[in-house]
Design an enzyme around this catalytic site. Structure first.
Site: not given
Ligand code: NAD
Length: 501
Positions: A174, A249, A283, A384
């Protein structure tokens, strides 16, 4: 306008509900790239049934034979690299150099993991009882759900799909709803290279719909997720309820420490690449630059000058150095944090506004933004942001720098610029992160080393390296007793030593 399809059980099929979502170019939202299936539970049910059926046979295909298909896929990607990179730039905005690198990473991963088809090493060992041998092997787990972020639309899926397949699992992929075309290209290559029907299935759709349904489905066994820490938590909770293997992750707030003995030119160059590559939407992006007071001023001046000079634009133009932000919501988030940074008292050195001249007004472009004199506890230094916004934080001693670096909830990547081996070794030991670079920025992982993070970046797994095999296989211990009598471990062993006299 092309309506793309799902790939289920070896066939390209329309979504059961007949609904589609748009894939638009973030550099020019006038460009509609395609319409992609907005899949529902019904589509998910079909994909799970196909993957389960295919698993019965795929798990028995000898790993070297599985790997031969993966080699072919990697080789075909070499041929298609430029075409795929161009489409990737159109749908996610990264500059061409970077999207070529994204495809290259998948190629590297394909060749590397295909090599595992002839290894998948376990080990043999001794037994505490005579006439008995012991060894352990990897066995497949079942159906793996692969849910991925948009920023590395081919590299990140490749980290999961290649190892899942070589280990003998079947997969339902997906992809991010921001980058469905890259996923389409990737899956087509597997089909073209002879992967049997049902072994890899593609289900497009939205996270809370198709994604969540795949996680909840009792017929899926592994949830391999890359994305935000917030969504990762939801995936983990669903996985725990279903006793599934969950690999996460997630986000990062990655520091680069610049010591007073650093090569400043090299550090500035690295920090520009680390902070503004992929418009800061990695990331591993360097979002905190922790700079020694002795070199703070010259570093900041040089860094801001370079940031201001970056050419922002459409990634297809070879002159462009930084592309757009992925979508409107992410642009709003960046704007929100820039306002917050000002309110918190950080010093805005450059950027802080949307770029709208000429054709840029059709995309989500934002100027490279640098905040100086940031206090480590400010929200902009903790969260973040996932955009071209960097915090520069001064420090006095290495211990202080490390405390600042470790003072966030994430722990993905980290870096230090220094010429002193002691500083480097202390940083390697003390930085709470899955990756530490010395004299290089926080981005640039290579696929044959373990990749992943600590704290709220991950849940203990690693992608890349052979360590990734631990996500997609179970260990089975095997004992073969050829003594012909009942032998009891831990109980008969003392007597056996005496018998040996
Ligand atoms: P996101 O969390 O919004 O989405 C990631 C994926 O999860 C998408 O495919 C989305 O459709 C799906 N999803 C969303 N809600 C879901 C739900 N309820 N159930 C199941 N699936 C769901 O993240 P994003 O915006 O695509 O990517 C940015 C994030 O990804 C950043 O936080 C970044 O740091 C992280 N990231 C991490 C790594 C890493 O390896 N650590 C790599 C790339 C990106």
């Amino acid at each position: 306008m092309e309506r793309y399809k799902n790939y289920i059980g070896g066939e390209w099929v329309d979504p059961a509900g007949g609904e589609y979502f748009e894939d638009r170019n973030p550099a020019d939202t006038r460009e509609l790239i395609g319409l992609f299936p907005k899949s529902s539970r019904e589509d998910v049910d079909k994909a799970v049934a196909a993957a389960r059926e295919a698993y019965r046979k795929w798990r028995l295909v000898p790993p070297p034979k599985r790997a031969e298909i993966l080699y072919r896929v990697a080789q075909r990607l070499v041929e298609l690299k430029e075409v795929i990179a161009r489409d990737m730039t159109r749908e996610n905005g990264k500059i061409l150099e970077e999207t070529r690198g994204d495809v290259q990473e998948a190629i590297d991963m394909g060749f590397f993991i295909a090599g595992e088809g002839r290894r998948l090493h376990g080990y043999t060992t001794t037994s505490e009882l005579p006439d008995k041998m012991a060894f352990c092997i990897r066995v497949p787990i079942g159906v793996a759900v692969v849910i991925t972020a948009w920023n590395f639309p081919m590299a990140v899926p490749s980290w999961k799909i290649f190892p899942a397949l070589v280990c003998g699992n079947t997969v339902i992929f997906k992809p991010s709803e921001e980058t469905p075309l890259t996923a389409h290209h990737f899956v087509k290559v597997f089909e073209e290279c002879g992967l049997p029907p049902g072994v890899l299935n593609l289900v497009h759709g939205l996270g809370p719909e198709a994604g969540q349904a795949l996680c909840e489905h009792p017929g899926t066994d592994i949830l391999a997720f890359t994305g935000s820490t917030e969504v990762g938590r939801q995936v983990a909770e669903i996985g725990a309820r279903g006793y599934k293997r969950v690999s996460l992750e997630m986000g990062g707030k990655n520091p680069i420490i610049i010591m007073d003995d650093a090569d400043l030119d090299l550090a500035v160059q690295g920090c520009i690449w680390g902070a503004f590559g992929t418009s800061g939407q990695r990331c591993t992006a360097a979002s905190r630059l922790i700079v020694h007071k002795a070199v703070y001023k010259p570093f900041l001046e040089a860094f801001v000058e370079r940031a201001k000079a970056l050419r922002v634009g459409n990634g297809l133009d070879p002159q462009t150095q930084m592309g757009p932000i992925i979508n409107e919501a992410q642009l709003r988030k960046v704007e929100h944090y820039v306002e917050l940074g000002k309110q918190e008292g950080a010093r805005l050195m450059c950027g802080g506004y949307r770029l709208t001249e000429g054709d840029l007004k059709y995309g989500y472009f934002y100027a490279p933004t640098v905040f100086a004199d940031v206090h480590p506890s400010m929200q902009i230094a903790q969260d973040e942001i996932f955009g071209p916004v960097v915090c520069v934080i001064p420090f006095g001693t290495l211990d202080e720098a490390i405390e600042i670096a470790n003072g966030v909830r994430y722990g993905l990547s980290s870096a230090i610029y220094t010429r002193d081996v002691r500083n480097a070794m202390v940083a390697i030991r003390e930085l709470q992160a899955g990756i530490t670079y010395i004299n290089a920025p926080s981005i640039g992982a290579e696929i044959h080393l373990p990749f992943g993070g600590v704290k709220q970046t991950g849940n203990g797994h690693r992608e890349g390296g052979i360590q990734v095999l631990d996500i997609f296989s179970e260990w089975k211990a095997v004992y073969i007793d050829y003594s012909g009598r009942l032998q009891r471990a831990q109980i008969d062993t003392d007597r056996l030593v005496q018998l040996g006299d």
